[in-house]
Design a protein around this motif. Structure first.
Motif, short mmCIF file in Angstrom:
data_model
loop_
_atom_site.label_atom_id
_atom_site.label_comp_id
_atom_site.label_asym_id
_atom_site.label_seq_id
_atom_site.Cartn_x
_atom_site.Cartn_y
_atom_site.Cartn_z
N GLY A 61 -47.95 -4.18 40.25
CA GLY A 61 -48.77 -4.94 39.32
C GLY A 61 -48.75 -4.43 37.88
N GLY A 275 -41.36 -8.41 49.94
CA GLY A 275 -41.79 -7.11 49.42
C GLY A 275 -40.81 -6.58 48.41
N GLU A 332 -57.21 -2.01 48.00
CA GLU A 332 -56.48 -2.75 46.97
C GLU A 332 -57.00 -2.33 45.62
OE1 GLU A 332 -53.79 -4.41 45.61
OE2 GLU A 332 -53.82 -5.47 47.53
N1 UDP Z 1 -44.23 -8.72 43.63
C1 UDP Z 1 -43.00 -9.31 43.45
N2 UDP Z 1 -42.12 -9.34 44.47
C2 UDP Z 1 -42.39 -8.81 45.68
C3 UDP Z 1 -43.67 -8.19 45.86
C4 UDP Z 1 -44.56 -8.15 44.81
O1 UDP Z 1 -42.70 -9.84 42.38
O2 UDP Z 1 -41.56 -8.86 46.56
C5 UDP Z 1 -45.18 -8.74 42.52
C6 UDP Z 1 -46.39 -9.65 42.79
O3 UDP Z 1 -46.05 -11.00 42.56
C7 UDP Z 1 -47.42 -9.08 41.83
C8 UDP Z 1 -47.09 -7.60 41.83
O4 UDP Z 1 -45.74 -7.47 42.29
O5 UDP Z 1 -47.22 -9.61 40.55
C9 UDP Z 1 -48.01 -6.82 42.76
O6 UDP Z 1 -49.23 -6.62 42.13
P1 UDP Z 1 -50.57 -6.37 42.93
O7 UDP Z 1 -51.64 -6.13 41.92
O8 UDP Z 1 -50.80 -7.51 43.87
O9 UDP Z 1 -50.29 -5.08 43.80
P2 UDP Z 1 -49.75 -3.61 43.46
O10 UDP Z 1 -48.32 -3.62 43.85
O11 UDP Z 1 -49.98 -3.35 42.01
O12 UDP Z 1 -50.58 -2.71 44.36
#
Ligand code: UDP
Length: 479
Positions: A61, A275, A332
């Motif tokens: 994120g 992922g 989270e």
């Molecule tokens: N994301 C992505 N592709 C993936 C998995 C995650 O682009 O295969 C992106 C998702 O769309 C979001 C970010 O990574 O924009 C994850 O942010 P989040 O706050 O949900 O979780 P974090 O990884 O920061 O714990």
């Protein structure tokens, strides 16, 4: 060797190239009141130099946020850079353990690990030579740089994106030592504050999504369908998806278990687990193997990654055309994926944890769950009640438009910068940052207060009925 990892002979922190963006493009997309405020507040900060420093330029994120925030700050005339630190493998393994410990895992660091952190912070501090007016340090990975570099004339802000309410004591003590001297700390929610934070000025600023990024911009349905067909998804069958890093806190195995229960009721239900493999996340490979072992004989489960071509547009299409987006997190930080899904009109079934309830309150945007069984039943119920599903999604999109789009986040950043530069720069607005009304439960700035509660001659303002009832149930906790 990719960005973020240790490079031989490096002489400065690596700058991430983010191109140019225009805030004018957000007219008609984000609320006008926020955009107007933003242009006004930016006036007196024009020409200030700002740097955001984090650990990786892709995956997760934080990089998602910075990719939007940095060019838009530049469009406002605030000279903003994004830099990433580098480190050896032991460093990133250590910072992942620090991350897990801050989120509550009861672990301590070995001497070798704490040495690796110190060594890498010293080196990165040496590589950070430029002068700025504001330095935003994101998360624990680069937090120690201040101790070795010194502040210079800049204001230093520690922007913590994770839930640190119950950190492992030893690891928190270790990190706390490096936080002395910061001018401000920023957390996503009031509830995330760790005990005894050694920083006086603390602000609550929830993150936001960029409605015009490739991940969130409007995709015609026919294009989105073509993309999903290309990914191997059968568009004539029902589909649920979880998009997140392969991380134990995101509970991918719990998602598979919920899916298996739901599939008994919803014929031909497909599951996508998308992922991304972040560079600063060595644990992801182990989780990936675990998921593959569990799912490889099941043709209706699709495991997709950035390494096999799932980028922003593919995630956009998945979030747009899935019947439900699942985010069964156990812990989270914020969970940007929730706002991303709601922005596209897709309801969510998600863990009642961290920043998720801020975005998808029960009855607005989705259903919040706390176990595999609850998750499965919420999925089944939504499939059986399409009208309810549609209404949830409509309300969810309204909420995201109001509270979770990038211009609101930029406005909060400018307001913080004004506050920290008090005495140096005139604050041009009639309202100072202290006068902005904030919801005491979620910390959100309230532009037009309508929901209130009175206690001991004070009036408190709320963004939603849900926050007000939480406050009324236990006011002492929030006052
Ligand atoms: N994301 C992505 N592709 C993936 C998995 C995650 O682009 O295969 C992106 C998702 O769309 C979001 C970010 O990574 O924009 C994850 O942010 P989040 O706050 O949900 O979780 P974090 O990884 O920061 O714990």
């Amino acid at each position: 060797m990719g960005q973020g990892l240790l490079e031989r002979g490096e002489i400065m922190l690596q700058t991430v190239d983010v191109g140019r963006r225009s805030l004018d493009a957000y007219r008609g997309v984000a609320p006008d009141a926020i955009l107007n405020d933003l242009f006004r507040h930016a006036e007196s900060l024009r020409g200030s130099r700002v740097v955001h420093i984090n650990a990786t330029n892709y995956g997760g994120g934080v990089s998602e946020l910075l990719r939007s925030v940095v060019p838009l700050m530049n469009d406002l005339g605030i000279l903003t850079d994004w830099k990433v630190i580098s480190g050896d493998n032991t460093f990133f393994e250590t910072t992942k353990r620090i991350h897990n410990a801050l989120q509550g895992a009861r672990i301590s660091l070995t001497k070798q690990e704490s040495d690796a952190y110190v060594r890498n912070m010293e080196r990165n501090a040496r590589l950070f030579e430029e002068e700025y007016d504001y330095v935003f340090i994101h998360d624990p990975q680069p937090a120690g740089m201040l101790s070795f570099r010194g502040k210079g004339s800049a204001r230093w802000i520690w922007r913590c994106h994770i839930d640190t309410s119950d950190p492992a004591p030893d690891v928190w003590d270790f990190l706390r030592g490096f936080l002395q001297g910061y001018d401000a700390a920023v957390f996503t929610m009031q509830e995330f504050l760790p005990p005894h934070i050694p920083i006086d000025h603390v602000e609550i600023i929830p993150p936001a999504i960029d409605p015009l990024s490739p991940k969130n911009l409007h995709l015609p349905e026919s294009t989105a369908r073509q993309i999903l067909a290309w990914l191997g998804i059968d568009m004539d069958r029902p589909l649920i998806t979880q998009v997140s890093r392969f991380d134990p806190w995101k509970d991918p195995m719990g998602v598979i278990a919920s899916y298996r229960i739901a599939r008994k009721e919803i014929a031909n239900l497909q599951l996508v687990l998308a992922g991304s493999m972040a560079l600063d996340d060595p644990e992801a490979w182990d989780i990936y193997k675990e998921i593959m072992n569990e799912s490889q004989n099941d043709p209706l489960i699709h495991v997709l990654t950035n390494l096999t071509g799932v980028g922003n547009i593919e995630v956009n299409a998945l979030q747009r055309l899935s019947d439900i987006i699942v985010q069964k997190s156990i812990r989270e930080g914020f969970g940007l994926v929730i706002s991303e899904a709601l922005w596209k009109g897709t309801p969510v079934v998600a863990g009642r944890t961290g920043g998720i309830p801020l975005q998808a309150a029960d009855g607005v945007g989705g259903v919040l769950v706390e176990s595999v069984e609850e998750c499965a039943h919420a999925i089944i119920d939504l499939f059986r009640n399409p009208a309810e599903k549609e209404e949830l999604a409509r309300l969810g999109k309204e909420r995201v438009t109001e509270h979770f789009l990038t211009p609101r986040l930029l406005l909060n950043h400018l307001s913080l910068m004004h506050t920290l530069s008090e005495g140096l720069l005139p604050f041009p607005q009639s309202r100072t940052a202290e006068e902005v009304r904030r919801d005491p439960v979620c910390g959100m700035a309230i532009e037009e207060p309508s929901l209130t509660s009175r206690r001991d001659d004070n009036t408190y303002y709320f963004c939603s009925e849900r926050c007000r009832s939480r406050f009324d149930a236990d006011p002492k906790r929030y006052v």
